[in-house]
Write a protein that holds these residues in place. Structure first.
Motif, mmCIF file in Angstrom:
data_model
loop_
_atom_site.group_PDB
_atom_site.id
_atom_site.type_symbol
_atom_site.label_atom_id
_atom_site.label_comp_id
_atom_site.label_asym_id
_atom_site.label_seq_id
_atom_site.Cartn_x
_atom_site.Cartn_y
_atom_site.Cartn_z
ATOM 1 N N ASN A 191 0.829 -1.211 0.000
ATOM 2 C CA ASN A 191 0.000 0.000 0.000
ATOM 3 C C ASN A 191 0.858 1.254 0.000
ATOM 4 O O ASN A 191 0.552 2.225 -0.695
ATOM 5 C CB ASN A 191 -0.919 0.001 1.228
ATOM 6 N N LEU A 192 1.930 1.239 0.795
ATOM 7 C CA LEU A 192 2.843 2.373 0.838
ATOM 8 C C LEU A 192 3.501 2.591 -0.524
ATOM 9 O O LEU A 192 3.640 3.735 -0.975
ATOM 10 C CB LEU A 192 3.908 2.137 1.911
ATOM 11 N N SER A 193 3.891 1.515 -1.186
ATOM 12 C CA SER A 193 4.516 1.622 -2.503
ATOM 13 C C SER A 193 3.538 2.169 -3.534
ATOM 14 O O SER A 193 3.893 3.029 -4.354
ATOM 15 C CB SER A 193 5.034 0.248 -2.957
ATOM 16 N N PHE A 194 2.294 1.681 -3.503
ATOM 17 C CA PHE A 194 1.273 2.187 -4.420
ATOM 18 C C PHE A 194 1.017 3.669 -4.158
ATOM 19 O O PHE A 194 0.877 4.477 -5.090
ATOM 20 C CB PHE A 194 -0.016 1.383 -4.256
ATOM 21 N N LEU A 201 -0.855 8.355 8.216
ATOM 22 C CA LEU A 201 -1.632 7.354 8.944
ATOM 23 C C LEU A 201 -1.129 5.941 8.677
ATOM 24 O O LEU A 201 -1.102 5.102 9.579
ATOM 25 C CB LEU A 201 -3.114 7.468 8.552
ATOM 26 N N LEU A 202 -0.721 5.676 7.435
ATOM 27 C CA LEU A 202 -0.253 4.343 7.080
ATOM 28 C C LEU A 202 1.032 3.989 7.826
ATOM 29 O O LEU A 202 1.213 2.841 8.262
ATOM 30 C CB LEU A 202 -0.028 4.256 5.568
ATOM 31 N N LEU A 203 1.912 4.950 8.007
ATOM 32 C CA LEU A 203 3.149 4.698 8.749
ATOM 33 C C LEU A 203 2.844 4.383 10.218
ATOM 34 O O LEU A 203 3.529 3.571 10.843
ATOM 35 C CB LEU A 203 4.094 5.897 8.642
ATOM 36 N N ALA A 204 1.808 5.017 10.755
ATOM 37 C CA ALA A 204 1.388 4.706 12.129
ATOM 38 C C ALA A 204 0.804 3.293 12.209
ATOM 39 O O ALA A 204 1.056 2.551 13.165
ATOM 40 C CB ALA A 204 0.360 5.732 12.610
ATOM 41 N N ILE A 205 0.033 2.912 11.192
ATOM 42 C CA ILE A 205 -0.528 1.554 11.131
ATOM 43 C C ILE A 205 0.591 0.522 11.052
ATOM 44 O O ILE A 205 0.540 -0.529 11.705
ATOM 45 C CB ILE A 205 -1.475 1.422 9.916
ATOM 46 N N VAL A 234 12.230 5.560 7.462
ATOM 47 C CA VAL A 234 11.194 6.148 6.613
ATOM 48 C C VAL A 234 10.373 7.175 7.393
ATOM 49 O O VAL A 234 10.065 8.259 6.887
ATOM 50 C CB VAL A 234 10.266 5.036 6.051
ATOM 51 N N VAL A 235 10.046 6.844 8.642
ATOM 52 C CA VAL A 235 9.288 7.763 9.502
ATOM 53 C C VAL A 235 10.054 9.067 9.707
ATOM 54 O O VAL A 235 9.484 10.160 9.614
ATOM 55 C CB VAL A 235 8.992 7.097 10.867
ATOM 56 N N SER A 236 11.349 8.965 9.972
ATOM 57 C CA SER A 236 12.172 10.162 10.214
ATOM 58 C C SER A 236 12.195 11.073 8.997
ATOM 59 O O SER A 236 12.055 12.299 9.117
ATOM 60 C CB SER A 236 13.607 9.745 10.568
ATOM 61 N N ILE A 237 12.360 10.471 7.814
ATOM 62 C CA ILE A 237 12.415 11.265 6.582
ATOM 63 C C ILE A 237 11.088 11.952 6.307
ATOM 64 O O ILE A 237 11.029 13.162 6.062
ATOM 65 C CB ILE A 237 12.815 10.375 5.377
ATOM 66 N N PHE A 238 10.007 11.189 6.356
ATOM 67 C CA PHE A 238 8.703 11.731 5.965
ATOM 68 C C PHE A 238 8.168 12.723 6.986
ATOM 69 O O PHE A 238 7.748 13.829 6.634
ATOM 70 C CB PHE A 238 7.708 10.593 5.748
ATOM 71 N N TYR A 239 8.162 12.337 8.259
ATOM 72 C CA TYR A 239 7.605 13.227 9.277
ATOM 73 C C TYR A 239 8.469 14.459 9.488
ATOM 74 O O TYR A 239 7.947 15.544 9.755
ATOM 75 C CB TYR A 239 7.426 12.476 10.596
#
Length: 322
Positions: free
Chosen positions: A71-74, A119-123, A253-258
């Motif tokens: 889902n993240l890739s899509f 939200l997906l990263l939290a999931i 990934v969380v560090s980069i995006f957030y």
């Protein structure tokens, strides 16, 4: 301060087009960015498509973790495609414009997908918490129906939130201003075009940013505090390393995006420096989606083995046909 005439002017400008200034004052940088973004976009397409295809074809990867990763890739494919091609066209063109409808679509889609990724990263953090801290109950907790409900909720909430912000932002009077000092149609950059007070809009953006950035980030950090404690209790060094590698990829990934998201949305648009905003925007829209497949697969032996199995099956099938 502004009366009926200002509103009419703002509405008239909305019917035309916007000019994306980007880095048009630096032609050499523009050429460099064109090449870098073209490479980044190509790698994003290849990397994320590979993850989706391999996760779908290999039965060993039919697990909640790879369902969320697919889902993240899509999401990343859609995110970069909503912005990258238009950016490349503008870098290569002398008339760096985007239609009003195109700008609305770009704002709505990119904002929706950005919120969904939060939200997906939290999931995904909750999935890792269940796998590490509740291993015996993991399959019962993260059943297929629950995974679908989590993902569907993330997408629906994000697209609903984005719809409200897009309508509110595009209705703000601009008094004929149509030059966006940015690389794409982004909410803070569009609010800067307003010829009226945008305090209410900025407050709404701040409130949504808290909900979609700080709350999920707090949940992720809390999940990983429990995960870290559980990892330290694992007796096997191999088990600790495997759990650490899986979680380290997600945290990167969380560090980069957030980090980039908070830099853009958790401060008033008026306080963002022009160059900083452009660089940060470029990073989380084009660079982060390219890095995600590399981060998740570089040290992931499961994906390596799945890719090898998929390639072997394809080669065997081709030999059978020949």
């Amino acid at each position: 301060m502004y009366g009926k005439g200002a509103v009419e002017d703002g509405n008239q400008s909305s019917l035309g087009e916007f000019i994306l200034l980007g880095v048009s004052d630096q032609p050499q940088l523009e050429l460099l960015l064109f090449v870098l973004i073209l490479i980044s976009y190509t790698m994003t397409l290849l990397g994320n498509t590979t993850i989706i295809v391999v996760s779908w074809l290999d039965p060993h990867l039919h697990t909640p973790m790879y369902f969320f990763l697919s889902n993240l890739s899509f999401l990343d494919l859609c995110y970069t495609t909503s912005i990258g091609p238009q950016m490349l066209v503008n870098f290569h063109s002398t008339h760096k414009s985007i239609s009003w409808a195109g700008c609305v679509a770009q704002l709505y889609i990119s904002l929706s997908l950005g919120c969904t990724e939060c939200l997906l990263l939290a999931i995904m953090a909750y999935d890792r918490y269940a796998a590490v801290c509740q291993p015996l109950r993991y399959t019962a907790i993260m059943n297929h129906r629950f995974c679908l409900q989590l993902v569907a909720s993330a997408w629906l909430c994000s697209f609903g939130n984005s719809m409200l912000h897009t309508i509110r932002t595009m209705r703000v009077p601009r008094c004929g201003r149509n030059q966006i000092d940015n690389l794409f149609c982004e909410l803070p950059a569009l609010l800067k075009l307003a010829c009226v007070d945008t305090s209410a809009n900025e407050a709404e953006v701040l409130a949504s940013s808290v909900i979609f950035l700080l709350v999920p980030l707090g949940f992720i950090l809390m999940s990983y505090s429990y995960i870290g404690t559980a990892i330290l209790k694992i007796r096997s060094a191999k088990g600790r390393l495997k759990a650490f590698n899986t979680c380290a990829s997600h945290l990167a990934v969380v560090s980069i995006f957030y980090g980039t998201g908070i830099s853009t949305y958790l401060q008033p648009p008026s306080s963002n420096s022009q160059h900083q905003g452009k660089i940060v925007g470029l990073f989380y829209t084009m660079v982060a989606p390219m890095l995600n497949p590399l981060i998740y697969t570089l040290r992931n032996k499961e994906v390596h083995r799945a890719l090898q199995r998929t390639l072997r099956r394809n080669m065997t099938a081709q030999r059978g046909l020949s």
